[in-house]
Design an enzyme around this catalytic site. Structure first.
Site, short mmCIF file in Angstrom:
data_model
loop_
_atom_site.label_atom_id
_atom_site.label_comp_id
_atom_site.label_asym_id
_atom_site.label_seq_id
_atom_site.Cartn_x
_atom_site.Cartn_y
_atom_site.Cartn_z
N ASP A 1 66.94 65.57 15.14
CA ASP A 1 67.89 66.29 15.99
C ASP A 1 69.29 65.68 15.96
OD1 ASP A 1 67.19 64.02 17.43
OD2 ASP A 1 66.24 65.12 19.08
N GLY B 1 73.77 67.12 25.85
CA GLY B 1 73.76 67.36 27.30
C GLY B 1 74.77 66.52 28.05
N THR C 1 68.73 62.14 26.44
CA THR C 1 67.82 61.10 26.91
C THR C 1 68.16 59.77 26.25
OG1 THR C 1 66.06 62.71 27.27
CG2 THR C 1 65.40 60.42 27.06
#
Length: 429
Positions: free
Chosen positions: A200, A364, A222
């Site tokens: 990713d 994010g 994360t």
């Protein structure tokens, strides 16, 4: 996620689902069959598409027997089975970094495989996105960007390091043939499946909307992956000492980066507090002064559980004010992350000789205005935040190029992203 390039570049979320680890007996596993079922549900929700590409996190894998059946479920990288394996492997391969250029982390694939008693029943190894692709297409392959995270690949040649594998007692022939981003991987119900940057972070870095070469990136989720995009790996002893990794990127680039524990700390705090909304917490934290910082890569922060207690304990041990309220913990975590980003970028510049003029935050964390502002202040550089869904965008653009509906390299991809995506800039205060 469905990407549409008919009117520029649009991304639509069609199906979102949880991905929770499952503890069974002594081991922490991924619920890979549930994930595959959700992938099928998402493909049905997407409707007719021109191509499919899969990315996921790195290092974890499934084992298949000689009939292509799964041998147990993939073990989660946060499981403790590799606690003592790292030292054992390094004793056998003291030049592991010089050969593979991968940061030493206890959950690297090479350490997991060395600890995996199920190998005696296995015929092949498939990294998580390759396993899902295999189940869709019936064709097995190993995508290069993810393969490079295993600490079994030579980043200079893009081939397996058979010498490293031999010393560890592993057989790299258990991995199916290597694929590069854009390679054809098979079909699912008549739709082409293409290899993409299946790690990713590889897809996310491909979607950094930079206008030149002198940029640093932070793929913030994360985990935070902090580093530079280079043409060649940096396999120096100084790089090993600084815990930098050389992972292969899209179009043969090198992602020279350090894995920094990211928003995991805050996510675990929220879970402990049973708080769902982050916006009020960030607003209160932004009004607080900087008081305490911790080393976000402290091994005590790696397992799930009561994160606030562990942060408080570290602050007390280091003689700093101990956070008491959720906003105070939030401010501590974000100040600590910004400091870790500053150190990682400074080290990357020192070790590579590359100048950095701007920091791009994708993923994010790009939504977190306080984190972006603190990062700009800590680094003394402008920060460009966005796109949030960088991984999906990088995945889509590699697919689109393979399908012949987009033409160009990384520069053209990034120019399109800069024109079509919502970005926000933060100046150092």
């Amino acid at each position: 996620m469905v990407g549409d390039l008919s009117r520029g570049l649009e991304l639509t979320e069609v199906h979102r689902f949880p991905n929770r680890p499952v503890r069974a007996g002594a081991r922490l596993h991924w619920d890979i069959l549930a994930l595959y079922q959700e992938v099928l549900t998402g493909l049905r929700a997407a409707g007719p598409v021109d191509a499919i590409g899969i990315d996921s996190w790195a290092v974890d894998y499934g084992l298949l027997d000689d009939e292509g059946e799964l041998v147990g479920t993939p073990v989660h990288y946060r499981d403790d089975r590799t606690e003592r394996v790292l030292e054992e492997v390094l004793a056998k391969v003291p030049n592991l970094y010089a050969e593979t250029g991968i940061q030493f982390l206890p959950f690297n694939t090479v350490f997991q495989l060395a600890a995996d008693s199920r190998l005696r029943w296995a015929d092949s190894v498939l990294l998580v996105p390759d396993l899902l692709s295999y189940w869709l297409t019936g064709v097995a392959g190993t995508e290069l960007t993810n393969a490079s995270t295993t600490a079994l690949l030579d980043p200079r040649t893009g081939r397996w390091s058979t010498e490293v594998a031999k010393r560890v007692g592993l057989d790299v022939d258990m991995f199916p043939p290597l694929r590069r981003p854009g390679d054809f991987a098979g079909t699912y119900e008549g739709t082409p499946v293409h290899a993409v940057g299946s790690h990713d972070t590889a897809s996310a870095v491909a979607a950094v909307p930079a206008g030149g070469a002198n940029f640093a990136y932070i793929s913030s989720g994360t985990w935070s992956l902090v580093g530079l995009e280079l043409d060649e790996p940096v396999l120096t002893e100084a790089g090993r000492a600084a815990n930098f990794t050389n992972e292969v990127g899209v179009d043969g680039t090198i992602r020279y980066l350090r894995n920094v524990t990211g928003l995991w700390l805050l996510q675990e705090c929220l879970r402990t507090w049973e708080i769902e909304g982050l916006t009020p917490l960030l607003a209160e934290a932004s009004r607080l002064p900087r008081r305490s910082v911790v080393d976000v890569d402290d091994p005590r922060f790696l397992p799930p559980g009561d994160m606030p207690s562990r942060i408080a304990a570290v602050c007390a041990e280091t003689g700093q004010p101990v956070p008491r309220t959720p906003p105070e913990f939030t401010r501590c975590v974000l100040d600590s992350l910004a400091d870790a980003y500053r150190r990682a970028i400074a080290d990357a510049v020192r070790l590579s000789g590359r100048r950095v003029d701007v920091v791009h935050i994708v993923g994010g964390g790009a939504r977190n205005e306080l984190l972006c502002r603190l990062t700009a202040e800590a680094c003394g550089l402008p920060v460009v935040a966005g796109p949030v869904e960088a991984t999906a965008l990088g995945n889509v653009l590699v697919q689109a190029r393979a399908a012949g509906v987009f033409d160009g390299g990384l520069a053209e991809m990034r120019e399109l992203l800069a024109r079509t995506q919502v970005l926000r800039e933060y100046q150092p205060g």
